[in-house]
Design an enzyme around this catalytic site. Structure first.
Site, PDB file in Angstrom:
ATOM      1  N   ALA A  12       0.677  -1.055   0.038  1.00  0.00           N
ATOM      2  CA  ALA A  12      -0.019   0.067   0.024  1.00  0.00           C
ATOM      3  C   ALA A  12       0.784   1.386   0.001  1.00  0.00           C
ATOM      4  O   ALA A  12       0.402   2.354  -0.260  1.00  0.00           O
ATOM      5  CB  ALA A  12      -0.941   0.057   1.165  1.00  0.00           C
ATOM      6  N   ARG A  17      10.858   7.150  -1.796  1.00  0.00           N
ATOM      7  CA  ARG A  17      12.243   7.320  -2.135  1.00  0.00           C
ATOM      8  C   ARG A  17      12.356   6.887  -3.439  1.00  0.00           C
ATOM      9  O   ARG A  17      13.572   6.968  -4.183  1.00  0.00           O
ATOM     10  CB  ARG A  17      12.914   6.626  -1.111  1.00  0.00           C
ATOM     11  N   GLN A  76      -6.163  -0.496   2.395  1.00  0.00           N
ATOM     12  CA  GLN A  76      -5.618   0.660   3.622  1.00  0.00           C
ATOM     13  C   GLN A  76      -5.536   2.039   3.108  1.00  0.00           C
ATOM     14  O   GLN A  76      -4.746   2.405   2.323  1.00  0.00           O
ATOM     15  CB  GLN A  76      -4.075   0.052   3.966  1.00  0.00           C
ATOM     16  N   THR A  82       3.533  -0.265   8.619  1.00  0.00           N
ATOM     17  CA  THR A  82       3.250  -1.774   8.241  1.00  0.00           C
ATOM     18  C   THR A  82       2.374  -2.399   9.118  1.00  0.00           C
ATOM     19  O   THR A  82       1.810  -3.325   8.852  1.00  0.00           O
ATOM     20  CB  THR A  82       4.588  -2.184   8.340  1.00  0.00           C
ATOM     21  N   ASP A 106       8.052  -5.211  -1.096  1.00  0.00           N
ATOM     22  CA  ASP A 106       9.436  -4.641  -2.023  1.00  0.00           C
ATOM     23  C   ASP A 106      10.510  -5.407  -1.683  1.00  0.00           C
ATOM     24  O   ASP A 106      11.667  -4.881  -1.596  1.00  0.00           O
ATOM     25  CB  ASP A 106       9.412  -3.238  -1.570  1.00  0.00           C
ATOM     26  N   ASN A 227      14.115   0.255  -2.090  1.00  0.00           N
ATOM     27  CA  ASN A 227      13.558   1.533  -1.392  1.00  0.00           C
ATOM     28  C   ASN A 227      13.720   2.519  -2.627  1.00  0.00           C
ATOM     29  O   ASN A 227      13.023   3.658  -2.375  1.00  0.00           O
ATOM     30  CB  ASN A 227      14.029   1.926  -0.061  1.00  0.00           C
ATOM     31  N   ASN A 376       8.766 -14.204 -53.473  1.00  0.00           N
ATOM     32  CA  ASN A 376      10.108 -13.681 -53.565  1.00  0.00           C
ATOM     33  C   ASN A 376       9.722 -12.240 -53.723  1.00  0.00           C
ATOM     34  O   ASN A 376       9.146 -11.805 -54.388  1.00  0.00           O
ATOM     35  CB  ASN A 376      11.207 -14.065 -54.847  1.00  0.00           C
ATOM     36  N   ALA A 379      13.668  -6.408 -53.778  1.00  0.00           N
ATOM     37  CA  ALA A 379      14.236  -5.398 -52.946  1.00  0.00           C
ATOM     38  C   ALA A 379      13.637  -4.009 -52.935  1.00  0.00           C
ATOM     39  O   ALA A 379      13.159  -3.665 -54.156  1.00  0.00           O
ATOM     40  CB  ALA A 379      15.726  -4.889 -53.414  1.00  0.00           C
ATOM     41  N   TYR A 386      -1.791   2.197 -45.904  1.00  0.00           N
ATOM     42  CA  TYR A 386      -2.546   3.185 -45.239  1.00  0.00           C
ATOM     43  C   TYR A 386      -2.815   4.290 -46.013  1.00  0.00           C
ATOM     44  O   TYR A 386      -2.108   4.948 -46.775  1.00  0.00           O
ATOM     45  CB  TYR A 386      -1.505   3.709 -44.160  1.00  0.00           C
TER      46      TYR A 386
HETATM   47  C1  UD1 Z   1      10.308  -2.222   7.005  1.00  0.00           C
HETATM   48  C2  UD1 Z   1      10.696  -2.730   8.296  1.00  0.00           C
HETATM   49  C3  UD1 Z   1      12.216  -2.694   8.559  1.00  0.00           C
HETATM   50  C4  UD1 Z   1      12.764  -3.814   7.679  1.00  0.00           C
HETATM   51  C5  UD1 Z   1      12.485  -3.329   6.062  1.00  0.00           C
HETATM   52  C6  UD1 Z   1      12.914  -4.359   5.213  1.00  0.00           C
HETATM   53  C7  UD1 Z   1       8.713  -1.636   9.617  1.00  0.00           C
HETATM   54  C8  UD1 Z   1       8.388  -0.685  10.471  1.00  0.00           C
HETATM   55  N1  UD1 Z   1      10.106  -1.785   9.261  1.00  0.00           N
HETATM   56  O1  UD1 Z   1      11.132  -0.935   6.639  1.00  0.00           O
HETATM   57  O2  UD1 Z   1      12.405  -3.287  10.088  1.00  0.00           O
HETATM   58  O3  UD1 Z   1      14.317  -3.649   7.728  1.00  0.00           O
HETATM   59  O4  UD1 Z   1      10.863  -3.050   5.933  1.00  0.00           O
HETATM   60  O5  UD1 Z   1      12.787  -4.102   3.881  1.00  0.00           O
HETATM   61  O6  UD1 Z   1       8.097  -2.589   9.125  1.00  0.00           O
HETATM   62  N2  UD1 Z   1       3.293  -0.611   3.538  1.00  0.00           N
HETATM   63  C9  UD1 Z   1       2.002  -0.526   3.515  1.00  0.00           C
HETATM   64  N3  UD1 Z   1       1.379   0.363   4.152  1.00  0.00           N
HETATM   65  C10 UD1 Z   1       2.220   1.269   4.942  1.00  0.00           C
HETATM   66  C11 UD1 Z   1       3.520   1.393   5.042  1.00  0.00           C
HETATM   67  C12 UD1 Z   1       4.173   0.421   4.129  1.00  0.00           C
HETATM   68  O7  UD1 Z   1       1.352  -1.345   2.536  1.00  0.00           O
HETATM   69  O8  UD1 Z   1       1.364   2.134   5.553  1.00  0.00           O
HETATM   70  C13 UD1 Z   1       4.233  -1.500   2.483  1.00  0.00           C
HETATM   71  C14 UD1 Z   1       5.061  -0.833   1.521  1.00  0.00           C
HETATM   72  O9  UD1 Z   1       4.295  -0.697   0.345  1.00  0.00           O
HETATM   73  C15 UD1 Z   1       6.222  -1.845   1.355  1.00  0.00           C
HETATM   74  C16 UD1 Z   1       6.460  -2.458   2.796  1.00  0.00           C
HETATM   75  O10 UD1 Z   1       5.146  -2.095   3.507  1.00  0.00           O
HETATM   76  O11 UD1 Z   1       5.983  -2.600   0.454  1.00  0.00           O
HETATM   77  C17 UD1 Z   1       7.392  -1.920   3.409  1.00  0.00           C
HETATM   78  O12 UD1 Z   1       7.361  -0.432   3.749  1.00  0.00           O
HETATM   79  P1  UD1 Z   1       8.645   0.382   3.795  1.00  0.00           P
HETATM   80  O13 UD1 Z   1       7.969   1.778   4.047  1.00  0.00           O
HETATM   81  O14 UD1 Z   1       9.594   0.206   2.668  1.00  0.00           O
HETATM   82  O15 UD1 Z   1       9.297  -0.190   5.031  1.00  0.00           O
HETATM   83  P2  UD1 Z   1      10.809   0.086   5.346  1.00  0.00           P
HETATM   84  O16 UD1 Z   1      11.202   1.482   5.826  1.00  0.00           O
HETATM   85  O17 UD1 Z   1      11.552  -0.427   4.155  1.00  0.00           O
HETATM   86 CA    CA Z   2      11.197  -1.134   2.186  1.00  0.00          CA
END
Ligand code: UD1
Ligand code: CA
Length: 459
Positions: A12, A17, A76, A82, A106, A227, A376, A379, A386
């Site tokens: 979500a 970044r 969400q 997360t 990711d 990221n 054939n 050339a 069109y």
């Molecule tokens: C997260 C972990 C971190 C870990 C890293 C590994 C947490 C708090 N941190 O950090 O410990 O080392 O991944 O790659 O979990 N997402 C949602 N909804 C949200 C926020 C994020 O669905 O509200 C999804 C994002 O789309 C992504 C994944 O969760 O696919 C991870 O989110 P991201 O913000 O990349 O977390 P990191 O900062 O990398």
């Molecule tokens: Ca991440």
């Protein structure tokens, strides 16, 4: 595998970044989006539920995954972290008993066997939570995992929330977790956003669970998260090495593997030689004994066996056995070429079907055309398909030969065994067995030059 399993993929987030208008999880990596890569890593486990949490550009993500009929989307609406993302699945798993595998959307390089092993450890040890970790030389940006001596996790602290001393810990959280659902579902509602980002962190649940175990992956590359664009490029190069290593093990030669790329979706039969600077993309199939490249791009195309393709571009097309293409040919938009044809230099073929043993050897354009066998194409022959508004068809029968520089003005049909005189502009249908010449007759004036000079003063 003992016990039931549900999977949730967190997809979500915006991916700030990445600096992109495309949601991060839809960025492509070797023929699939990041989130598709993650879902594909589930082939060795057998979940009863596959949930994908969507939020930022949710409709785009839904559409991109619409072909996966076994996926349930969970919305969400606000991306509050997360932990908040996983809270959204609570209503969907109310009566669920078993384990929940949580995967960040990711982390695209996970191997199916790694997830299977994680589940095995989780279930044999009867952990409340088990998570993948690795020792990273540069752990910047990742959550740090703190354990006592037996890999029992005490705490996970995000990089930005760590003290300088805590940052020295190189053991990172991969974002891949297995939870006992009955335990997690009780703790989730009580999460607090008590951190630098004021987000609900999934990682905070480990403080309230026991036992929680960390499992180091053998190959730390697998859990590299994406990221930013640099990490995307690194992941691509890791994936490319894996894909090409597999094809080499399966009997494919790469003359300079580092200069070629192959999507995960490509199929290559044995004894194929991939010359340098060749790129195979999408749903491409290369038949046995082909020699592809150097310098070719083949996308969503099927190549028969023993074909050679030199410095050419093919997309959405099909080429039969023993065909020679190039150098510098372009086949696109449903070009279908029969067996043992020759498609030569500077030839473009679009939405056309060619029979067997057809030669189009030099400087031609065939669009919306249907050719029989053994035609054939001289050339410089062009189908004028069109009229500025619509595209029109050209049909050419078996064994017909077009002279150099002929223009076939569509719609037009040439029968079988027709010969078209060089430089003709053919606008009307031609019956079988005919010679057609459609150009101004040559007129020759004998002695013309000497007469002209005789009249001029300075002759
Ligand atoms: C997260 C972990 C971190 C870990 C890293 C590994 C947490 C708090 N941190 O950090 O410990 O080392 O991944 O790659 O979990 N997402 C949602 N909804 C949200 C926020 C994020 O669905 O509200 C999804 C994002 O789309 C992504 C994944 O969760 O696919 C991870 O989110 P991201 O913000 O990349 O977390 P990191 O900062 O990398
Ligand atoms: Ca991440």
């Amino acid at each position: 595998m003992a016990g039931k399993l549900a999977v949730v993929v967190l997809a979500a987030g915006k991916g700030t970044r990445m600096k992109s208008s495309l949601p991060k999880v839809l960025h492509p990596l070797g023929g699939r989006s990041l989130v598709e890569c993650v879902l594909d890593s589930l082939t060795d486990v057998d979940p009863t539920h596959r949930l994908v949490v969507v939020g930022y550009e949710a409709d785009q993500v839904r559409t991109a995954l619409a072909h996966l009929t076994d996926v349930t989307f969970v919305e969400q609406t606000e991306q509050l972290g997360t932990g908040h993302a996983v809270q959204q699945v609570l209503p969907h798993l109310q009566d669920f008993e078993g384990d929940l595998l949580v995967l960040n959307g990711d982390v695209p390089l996970l191997r199916p066997a790694t997830l299977r092993q994680l589940l095995e450890v989780h279930q044999t040890r009867q952990n409340e939570a088990t998570l993948l970790t690795a020792q990273f030389l540069d752990p910047t940006g990742y959550g740090r995992v703190f354990c006592n001596d037996d890999d029992v996790v005490t705490e996970i602290i995000e990089h930005r929330d760590c003290t300088e001393a805590q940052r020295q810990n190189r053991r990172i959280n991969a974002g891949v977790y297995c939870f006992k659902w009955s335990a997690l579902s009780k703790i989730l509602p009580a999460l607090k956003a008590d951190n630098d980002q004021q987000e609900y962190y999934l990682t905070d649940v480990v403080k309230d669970m026991t036992p929680v175990m960390a499992v180091d992956v053998d190959d730390a590359q697998e859990i590299q998260g994406i990221n930013n664009r640099k990490q995307l490029a690194e992941a691509y190069s890791i994936l490319q090495d894996r894909i090409k290593d597999e094809w080499m093990a399966a009997g494919v030669t790469f003359l300079e593997p580092d200069t070629s790329t192959v999507d995960i979706t490509v199929q290559i039969e044995s004894d194929v030689i991939i010359e340098p600077q060749t790129h195979l993309r999408g749903n491409t199939v290369i038949g046995s004994g082909c020699r592809i490249g150097p310098g070719s791009l083949i996308e969503n195309s099927v190549i028969g066996s023993n074909a050679t393709i030199l410095y050419s571009t093919l997309s959405d097309s099909q080429v039969g056995d023993g065909v020679r293409v190039g150098p510098y040919a372009h086949l696109r938009g449903q070009a279908v070429v029969g067996d043992n044809c020759r498609i030569g230099n500077f030839v473009e073929i679009k939405k056309s079907t060619l029979g067997d043993r057809v030669n189009v050897a030099h400087l031609s354009y065939l669009g919306d055309a249907t050719l029989g066998n053994q035609v054939n194409v001289g050339a410089g022959t062009i189908t004028a398909n069109y009229d500025g508004v619509k595209k029109h068809p050209t049909v050419i029968g078996d064994r017909t030969k077009t002279g150099s520089n002929s223009v076939l003005v569509a719609p037009v049909t040439l029968g079988a065994d027709v010969t078209v005189g060089a430089g003709s502009v053919v606008t009307k249908d031609v019956a079988d067995d005919s010679l057609v010449v459609a150009r101004a007759k040559q007129s020759t004036i004998p002695g013309w030059r000497s007469q002209r000079y005789a009249q001029s003063d300075d002759a």
